[in-house]
Design an enzyme around this catalytic site. Structure first.
Site, PDB file in Angstrom:
ATOM      1  CB  CYS A 114       1.054  10.963  21.452  1.00  0.00           C
ATOM      2  SG  CYS A 114       1.690   9.385  20.893  1.00  0.00           S
ATOM      3  CG  HIS A 244       0.245  13.811  18.378  1.00  0.00           C
ATOM      4  ND1 HIS A 244       1.573  13.530  18.190  1.00  0.00           N
ATOM      5  CD2 HIS A 244      -0.396  12.612  18.456  1.00  0.00           C
ATOM      6  CE1 HIS A 244       1.735  12.215  18.165  1.00  0.00           C
ATOM      7  NE2 HIS A 244       0.559  11.639  18.319  1.00  0.00           N
ATOM      8  CG  ASN A 274       2.416   9.155  16.439  1.00  0.00           C
ATOM      9  OD1 ASN A 274       3.106   9.862  17.171  1.00  0.00           O
ATOM     10  ND2 ASN A 274       1.252   8.656  16.826  1.00  0.00           N
TER      11      ASN A 274
HETATM   12  O1  UT7 Z   1      -0.659   9.207  18.984  1.00  0.00           O
HETATM   13  C1  UT7 Z   1      -1.754   8.401  19.198  1.00  0.00           C
HETATM   14  C2  UT7 Z   1      -1.334   7.059  18.701  1.00  0.00           C
HETATM   15  N1  UT7 Z   1      -2.218   6.312  17.903  1.00  0.00           N
HETATM   16  C3  UT7 Z   1      -2.975   6.759  16.888  1.00  0.00           C
HETATM   17  O2  UT7 Z   1      -3.093   7.873  16.573  1.00  0.00           O
HETATM   18  C4  UT7 Z   1      -3.677   5.703  16.090  1.00  0.00           C
HETATM   19  C5  UT7 Z   1      -5.013   6.112  15.592  1.00  0.00           C
HETATM   20  N2  UT7 Z   1      -5.546   5.121  14.685  1.00  0.00           N
HETATM   21  C6  UT7 Z   1      -5.145   5.025  13.378  1.00  0.00           C
HETATM   22  O3  UT7 Z   1      -4.312   5.773  12.921  1.00  0.00           O
HETATM   23  C7  UT7 Z   1      -5.831   3.990  12.530  1.00  0.00           C
HETATM   24  O4  UT7 Z   1      -6.847   3.351  13.273  1.00  0.00           O
HETATM   25  C8  UT7 Z   1      -4.849   2.931  11.959  1.00  0.00           C
HETATM   26  C9  UT7 Z   1      -3.977   3.577  10.892  1.00  0.00           C
HETATM   27  C10 UT7 Z   1      -3.994   2.318  13.028  1.00  0.00           C
HETATM   28  C11 UT7 Z   1      -5.648   1.828  11.271  1.00  0.00           C
HETATM   29  O5  UT7 Z   1      -6.475   2.385  10.252  1.00  0.00           O
HETATM   30  P1  UT7 Z   1      -8.010   2.034  10.176  1.00  0.00           P
HETATM   31  O6  UT7 Z   1      -8.542   2.721   9.002  1.00  0.00           O
HETATM   32  O7  UT7 Z   1      -8.626   2.349  11.507  1.00  0.00           O
HETATM   33  O8  UT7 Z   1      -7.993   0.488   9.885  1.00  0.00           O
HETATM   34  P2  UT7 Z   1      -8.650  -0.684  10.727  1.00  0.00           P
HETATM   35  O9  UT7 Z   1      -7.917  -0.925  11.993  1.00  0.00           O
HETATM   36  O10 UT7 Z   1     -10.133  -0.447  10.793  1.00  0.00           O
HETATM   37  O11 UT7 Z   1      -8.398  -1.910   9.782  1.00  0.00           O
HETATM   38  C12 UT7 Z   1      -9.029  -2.006   8.501  1.00  0.00           C
HETATM   39  C13 UT7 Z   1      -8.405  -3.173   7.765  1.00  0.00           C
HETATM   40  C14 UT7 Z   1      -8.350  -4.450   8.588  1.00  0.00           C
HETATM   41  O12 UT7 Z   1      -8.575  -5.544   7.713  1.00  0.00           O
HETATM   42  P3  UT7 Z   1      -9.998  -6.269   7.646  1.00  0.00           P
HETATM   43  O13 UT7 Z   1     -10.249  -6.786   9.043  1.00  0.00           O
HETATM   44  O14 UT7 Z   1     -10.975  -5.203   7.242  1.00  0.00           O
HETATM   45  O15 UT7 Z   1      -9.791  -7.322   6.625  1.00  0.00           O
HETATM   46  C15 UT7 Z   1      -6.934  -4.515   9.069  1.00  0.00           C
HETATM   47  O16 UT7 Z   1      -6.465  -5.820   9.317  1.00  0.00           O
HETATM   48  O17 UT7 Z   1      -7.054  -2.878   7.419  1.00  0.00           O
HETATM   49  C16 UT7 Z   1      -6.199  -3.917   7.894  1.00  0.00           C
HETATM   50  N3  UT7 Z   1      -4.912  -3.320   8.234  1.00  0.00           N
HETATM   51  C17 UT7 Z   1      -3.926  -3.212   7.338  1.00  0.00           C
HETATM   52  N4  UT7 Z   1      -3.833  -3.539   6.057  1.00  0.00           N
HETATM   53  C18 UT7 Z   1      -2.684  -3.279   5.420  1.00  0.00           C
HETATM   54  C19 UT7 Z   1      -4.524  -2.804   9.413  1.00  0.00           C
HETATM   55  N5  UT7 Z   1      -3.262  -2.337   9.301  1.00  0.00           N
HETATM   56  C20 UT7 Z   1      -2.871  -2.588   8.036  1.00  0.00           C
HETATM   57  C21 UT7 Z   1      -1.691  -2.332   7.320  1.00  0.00           C
HETATM   58  N6  UT7 Z   1      -1.638  -2.684   6.030  1.00  0.00           N
HETATM   59  N7  UT7 Z   1      -0.623  -1.725   7.879  1.00  0.00           N
END
Ligand code: UT7
Length: 317
Positions: A114, A244, A274
């Site tokens: 990215c 980005h 993204n």
């Molecule tokens: O270009 C570089 C590429 N990558 C990035 O930029 C990614 C950077 N990271 C992010 O954008 C975020 O970390 C994400 C959007 C991927 C995830 O958001 P988050 O606020 O960090 O969520 P998390 O991974 O801490 O998950 C929180 C909760 C979890 O549930 P529990 O364990 O608390 O019950 C996940 O299972 O949200 C859950 N979860 C979802 N729920 C509904 C994770 N993805 C989803 C989803 N829908 N799509």
């Protein structure tokens, strides 16, 4: 000698995939995706007849070349940043060179995930400043939808397909304009946070989202400040940041760390998600066309991605 950005062109596939549609096959919701990422919809290539990175890159490049008033014969070099190339070889850039009829151009691909566009911009700038080329196409093009595990809600909701291209050209006369600085940084020890294997079974994008998030903000802020400092400017001098487009929360945290208000940051991830190396030209084009970037504007580009790879550049238009 300075390298100036003459124009930009972009291309996105017609098919729109909304959060609501994702709700129909994944345990997620429009509300979750919108609040956690800022993304409402993304474009994806047709499943039956997917466009390739070179086809999308060529579409974006034609628009950029027309806007710059340069013909295919004027292009000396093509760099394509992509992690979804058509083939290992011929490179996506070589396929585009043939498609566009840029018969005087050398062409190669570059892999920095990215952060790819900022890397390609830096390499092209250095080639122009060193005299190796006068006019170059810098392209980011990605078909990410083909690399995703559509049952992994922690990653597939983020990404979209698309392409963007800029024409860069040498300018000996105007020292005030053009690319003033660029910075690159890599940290391979964090490589396992974001992966897409080239070989073997289960070749899908995997991400430790939470950890990527934390490092992304820190790295982008550091490299932004480095490029601004190298350009002899202060953060207050920057008219607009084109980051980005990973996640609105990452972008907001970056703005906060730099003490820059969000109205000075280009954001369009709500429409495209993204798109990796295509996201900076896609966001840039929108700000350029609606007049937020005009003659004399000082622009900061900053990207971060798998590797980890981070790049930034400051440019005066
Ligand atoms: O270009 C570089 C590429 N990558 C990035 O930029 C990614 C950077 N990271 C992010 O954008 C975020 O970390 C994400 C959007 C991927 C995830 O958001 P988050 O606020 O960090 O969520 P998390 O991974 O801490 O998950 C929180 C909760 C979890 O549930 P529990 O364990 O608390 O019950 C996940 O299972 O949200 C859950 N979860 C979802 N729920 C509904 C994770 N993805 C989803 C989803 N829908 N799509």
């Amino acid at each position: 000698m300075k390298a100036r950005i003459l124009s930009v062109g972009t291309f996105v596939p017609d098919t729109v995939l909304t959060n609501k549609e994702i709700e129909t096959f994944l345990d997620t919701s429009d509300e979750w995706i919108t609040t956690r990422t800022g993304i409402k919809e993304r474009r994806i290539v047709d499943k039956e007849h997917p466009m390739s990175a070179s086809e999308m890159g060529a579409r974006a490049s034609r628009i950029a070349m027309e806007r710059a008033g340069v013909s295919s014969g004027d292009i000396d070099g093509i760099i394509v940043a992509t992690f979804t190339p058509d083939n290992f070889f011929p490179s996506t850039a070589c396929s585009m060179q043939a498609d566009l009829g840029c018969k005087n151009a050398f062409a190669f691909d570059l892999s920095a995930a990215c952060a790819g566009f900022t890397y390609a911009l830096t390499v092209a700038n250095n080639m122009i400043v060193s005299g190796q080329a006068r006019t170059m196409l810098v392209v980011g093009s990605e078909v990410i939808s083909k690399t995703l595990d559509w049952s992994d809600r922690g990653s597939c909701i983020l990404f979209g397909d698309g392409a963007g291209a800029m024409v860069l050209a040498a300018d000996e006369k105007n020292q005030q304009k053009g690319i003033l600085s660029s910075c690159l940084f890599s940290d391979g020890t964090l490589g396992d946070l974001l992966t897409l294997p080239a070989w073997g079974e289960n070749r899908v994008l995997k991400m430790k989202g939470n950890e990527v998030f934390k490092h992304a903000v820190r790295f982008m802020a550091d490299l932004s400040l480095q490029a601004i400092d190298k350009a002899g400017l202060d953060v207050k001098d920057i008219d607009i940041i084109v980051p980005h487009q990973a996640n609105i929360r990452i972008i907001s945290a970056l703005a906060e760390q730099l003490s820059v208000p969000m109205d000075k940051v280009a954001v369009n991830l709500q429409k495209y998600g993204n798109t990796s190396s295509a996201s900076i030209p896609l966001a840039f084009e929108e700000a350029w066309l609606d007049g937020r970037i005009k003659d004399g504007s000082k622009v900061l580009f900053v990207g971060v991605g798998g590797g980890f790879s981070i790049g930034s550049a400051v440019c005066v238009f």
